[in-house]
Design a protein around this motif. Structure first.
Motif, PDB file in Angstrom:
ATOM      1  N   PHE A 168       0.829  -1.203   0.000  1.00 33.39           N
ATOM      2  CA  PHE A 168       0.000   0.000   0.000  1.00 33.39           C
ATOM      3  C   PHE A 168       0.866   1.257   0.000  1.00 33.39           C
ATOM      4  CE2 PHE A 168      -2.288   3.404   2.120  1.00 33.39           C
ATOM      5  CZ  PHE A 168      -3.528   3.390   1.500  1.00 33.39           C
ATOM      6  N   TYR A 169       1.751   1.359   0.971  1.00 32.44           N
ATOM      7  CA  TYR A 169       2.542   2.584   1.078  1.00 32.44           C
ATOM      8  C   TYR A 169       3.653   2.659   0.039  1.00 32.44           C
ATOM      9  CZ  TYR A 169       0.010   4.356   5.053  1.00 32.44           C
ATOM     10  OH  TYR A 169      -0.986   4.854   5.853  1.00 32.44           O
ATOM     11  N   GLY A 170       4.103   1.517  -0.459  1.00 32.59           N
ATOM     12  CA  GLY A 170       5.077   1.540  -1.543  1.00 32.59           C
ATOM     13  C   GLY A 170       4.493   2.194  -2.778  1.00 32.59           C
ATOM     14  N   ALA A 171       3.267   1.769  -3.161  1.00 32.78           N
ATOM     15  CA  ALA A 171       2.598   2.348  -4.332  1.00 32.78           C
ATOM     16  C   ALA A 171       2.175   3.787  -4.060  1.00 32.78           C
ATOM     17  CB  ALA A 171       1.391   1.500  -4.708  1.00 32.78           C
ATOM     18  N   TYR A 172       1.769   4.056  -2.850  1.00 32.94           N
ATOM     19  CA  TYR A 172       1.412   5.428  -2.450  1.00 32.94           C
ATOM     20  C   TYR A 172       2.619   6.347  -2.613  1.00 32.94           C
ATOM     21  CZ  TYR A 172       0.353   9.162   0.991  1.00 32.94           C
ATOM     22  OH  TYR A 172       0.166  10.365   1.640  1.00 32.94           O
ATOM     23  N   ASP A 173       3.770   5.908  -2.127  1.00 35.69           N
ATOM     24  CA  ASP A 173       4.986   6.731  -2.204  1.00 35.69           C
ATOM     25  C   ASP A 173       5.414   6.979  -3.649  1.00 35.69           C
ATOM     26  OD1 ASP A 173       5.138   6.944   0.534  1.00 35.69           O
ATOM     27  OD2 ASP A 173       6.612   5.348   0.788  1.00 35.69           O
ATOM     28  N   ILE A 174       5.372   5.939  -4.484  1.00 38.39           N
ATOM     29  CA  ILE A 174       5.870   6.129  -5.852  1.00 38.39           C
ATOM     30  C   ILE A 174       4.869   6.933  -6.693  1.00 38.39           C
ATOM     31  CG2 ILE A 174       4.988   4.057  -7.053  1.00 38.39           C
ATOM     32  CD1 ILE A 174       8.006   3.819  -8.077  1.00 38.39           C
ATOM     33  N   THR A 175       3.576   6.867  -6.360  1.00 38.12           N
ATOM     34  CA  THR A 175       2.611   7.742  -7.035  1.00 38.12           C
ATOM     35  C   THR A 175       2.829   9.185  -6.603  1.00 38.12           C
ATOM     36  OG1 THR A 175       1.025   5.902  -7.034  1.00 38.12           O
ATOM     37  CG2 THR A 175       0.172   8.083  -7.584  1.00 38.12           C
ATOM     38  N   ASN A 176       3.091   9.391  -5.322  1.00 39.08           N
ATOM     39  CA  ASN A 176       3.441  10.736  -4.837  1.00 39.08           C
ATOM     40  C   ASN A 176       4.677  11.263  -5.557  1.00 39.08           C
ATOM     41  OD1 ASN A 176       1.341  10.877  -3.012  1.00 39.08           O
ATOM     42  ND2 ASN A 176       2.578  10.204  -1.258  1.00 39.08           N
ATOM     43  N   TYR A 177       5.622  10.378  -5.823  1.00 37.49           N
ATOM     44  CA  TYR A 177       6.844  10.763  -6.534  1.00 37.49           C
ATOM     45  C   TYR A 177       6.503  11.302  -7.927  1.00 37.49           C
ATOM     46  CZ  TYR A 177      11.283  10.153  -9.033  1.00 37.49           C
ATOM     47  OH  TYR A 177      12.402  10.360  -9.807  1.00 37.49           O
ATOM     48  N   LEU A 178       5.589  10.612  -8.621  1.00 33.48           N
ATOM     49  CA  LEU A 178       5.166  11.077  -9.944  1.00 33.48           C
ATOM     50  C   LEU A 178       4.471  12.430  -9.862  1.00 33.48           C
ATOM     51  CD1 LEU A 178       3.767   7.762 -11.496  1.00 33.48           C
ATOM     52  CD2 LEU A 178       5.819   8.985 -12.220  1.00 33.48           C
ATOM     53  N   VAL A 179       3.596  12.586  -8.883  1.00 30.69           N
ATOM     54  CA  VAL A 179       2.907  13.864  -8.697  1.00 30.69           C
ATOM     55  C   VAL A 179       3.921  14.970  -8.424  1.00 30.69           C
ATOM     56  CG1 VAL A 179       1.252  15.144  -7.284  1.00 30.69           C
ATOM     57  CG2 VAL A 179       0.774  12.759  -7.898  1.00 30.69           C
ATOM     58  N   GLY A 180       4.927  14.639  -7.624  1.00 30.57           N
ATOM     59  CA  GLY A 180       5.978  15.609  -7.320  1.00 30.57           C
ATOM     60  C   GLY A 180       6.778  16.020  -8.545  1.00 30.57           C
ATOM     61  N   LYS A 181       6.761  15.170  -9.581  1.00 28.40           N
ATOM     62  CA  LYS A 181       7.445  15.495 -10.842  1.00 28.40           C
ATOM     63  C   LYS A 181       6.503  16.196 -11.824  1.00 28.40           C
ATOM     64  CE  LYS A 181      11.442  13.643  -9.826  1.00 28.40           C
ATOM     65  NZ  LYS A 181      12.661  14.489  -9.665  1.00 28.40           N
ATOM     66  N   GLY A 182       5.322  16.583 -11.340  1.00 25.95           N
ATOM     67  CA  GLY A 182       4.408  17.349 -12.174  1.00 25.95           C
ATOM     68  C   GLY A 182       3.337  16.564 -12.901  1.00 25.95           C
ATOM     69  N   HIS A 183       3.241  15.250 -12.650  1.00 22.99           N
ATOM     70  CA  HIS A 183       2.245  14.419 -13.351  1.00 22.99           C
ATOM     71  C   HIS A 183       0.893  14.496 -12.637  1.00 22.99           C
ATOM     72  CE1 HIS A 183       5.092  12.462 -16.130  1.00 22.99           C
ATOM     73  NE2 HIS A 183       5.955  12.627 -15.143  1.00 22.99           N
TER      74      HIS A 183
END
Length: 338
Positions: A168-183
């Protein structure tokens, strides 16, 4: 190096009694977990060999643990997650004086609800089931009169202890990473009904979308396999997002190749991230940004748990999750720099 290392040799090295060494190597009470680990580590380094035959005659145990992998997870490259996990388990069992016996559960046996022969012939003292089983087979496993642990999955039968990565938190973190890159348009690749891991990774992805007020577009949720876990040829939607979260690196690898075949560039046109940090993450071009699963820690916990159960320590531990970490490579475009 001395050819026949004894408990006395280990005791003299550490300055403790042979009784303490015996308790530690046989996982008896009276020695702290920290000291047990220290003693086992030194025993390994000194080349100590457990006399499982004598122990077996004394207490009736086989000192074998079955590691059952469903057939659909046994193919692919030798460095795939499941074989890496088994290899690590085999090494870990040595430290406890056990042997790990791999058993591939055929699709036919799983569908016919036939338990491994290792169980009926009493060749093992317990089982680690590695990889998602069908609900019907899980119900059968539940009735087994033998210690068992689930590794890398769980289900509603929470009385069977399980060790999982923090999906859960692994996917949450990597999706946050994408959002942080402007996606802000992000899809997900995985059949939500295939495994508990895929489902939990989707929920982590979805939590990130919710927190960032990003609408879920169901056209961007792509089924990559059937409900038995067999990969299928997936269709791409007409309008694509700027990024995809994939439920595993193998699927991310397939997606990248599919996108290239359709004329898209990764990451210039579409960014792709995976999960596992297995061999597919580094054979994919570009190399994948992904979530690294701590296989060693997951296996360590599973081996420790099943040996405790075999020794009669029947305390229930429920679900234990092991945290992973993001490994950044070249498959994500930073849209903020555009």
């Amino acid at each position: 190096m001395k050819s026949n290392i004894t408990m006395k040799d280990i005791a003299e090295k550490l300055g403790v009694s042979s009784v303490t060494i015996s308790k530690a190597l046989n996982d008896k009470d009276g020695v702290s977990d920290a000291l047990k680990e220290k003693i086992k580590k030194l025993a390994d380094e000194m080349g100590y060999r457990y006399n499982t035959t004598a122990k077996s005659m004394k207490n009736g145990l086989t000192y074998n643990i079955g590691v059952v992998i469903p057939e659909r997870f046994s193919g692919g490259m030798s460095q795939s997650f499941y074989f890496r996990a088994y290899q690590e388990a085999a090494k870990q069992f040595e430290r406890y004086g056990y042997y790990g016996i791999m058993n591939i559960l055929s699709s036919e046996d799983e569908e016919a609800l036939r338990l491994p022969r290792l169980y009926y012939e009493k060749k093992v003292d317990g089982f680690i089931f590695l990889g998602q089983l069908s609900p019907e087979f899980i119900s059968l496993v539940k009735e087994m009169d033998m210690p068992k642990v689930f590794l890398d999955f769980y289900d509603e039968h929470d009385e069977i202890d399980s060790i999982i990565t923090d999906n859960f938190y692994g996917a949450y973190d990597i999706t946050n990473y994408l959002v942080g890159k402007g996606h802000t348009s992000i899809g997900y690749v995985g059949n939500l009904y295939a495994t508990s891991s895929i489902q939990d990774r989707f929920l982590g992805y979805y939590k990130s979308l919710l927190e960032h007020r990003i609408a879920l577009n169901e056209d961007w949720i792509i089924r990559d396999r059937d409900e038995r876990g067999k990969y299928i040829t997936f269709d791409l939607p007409e309008a694509l997002p700027t990024a995809f979260v994939c439920n595993c690196d193998q699927v991310a690898h397939l997606l990248v190749n599919r996108l290239k075949k359709e004329g898209y560039r990764v990451p210039e046109d579409i960014s792709v991230v995976g999960f596992d940090n297995d061999i597919y993450a580094t054979i994919t071009e570009p190399n994948l940004t992904t979530v690294e699963v701590d296989i060693n820690e997951m296996v360590t916990q599973a081996v420790k748990l099943i040996t405790r159960k075999v020794q009669g320590k029947n305390k229930s531990y429920g679900r234990t999750s092991v945290k992973g970490k993001i490994v950044t490579r070249d498959s994500v475009l930073d849209l903020r720099q555009g």
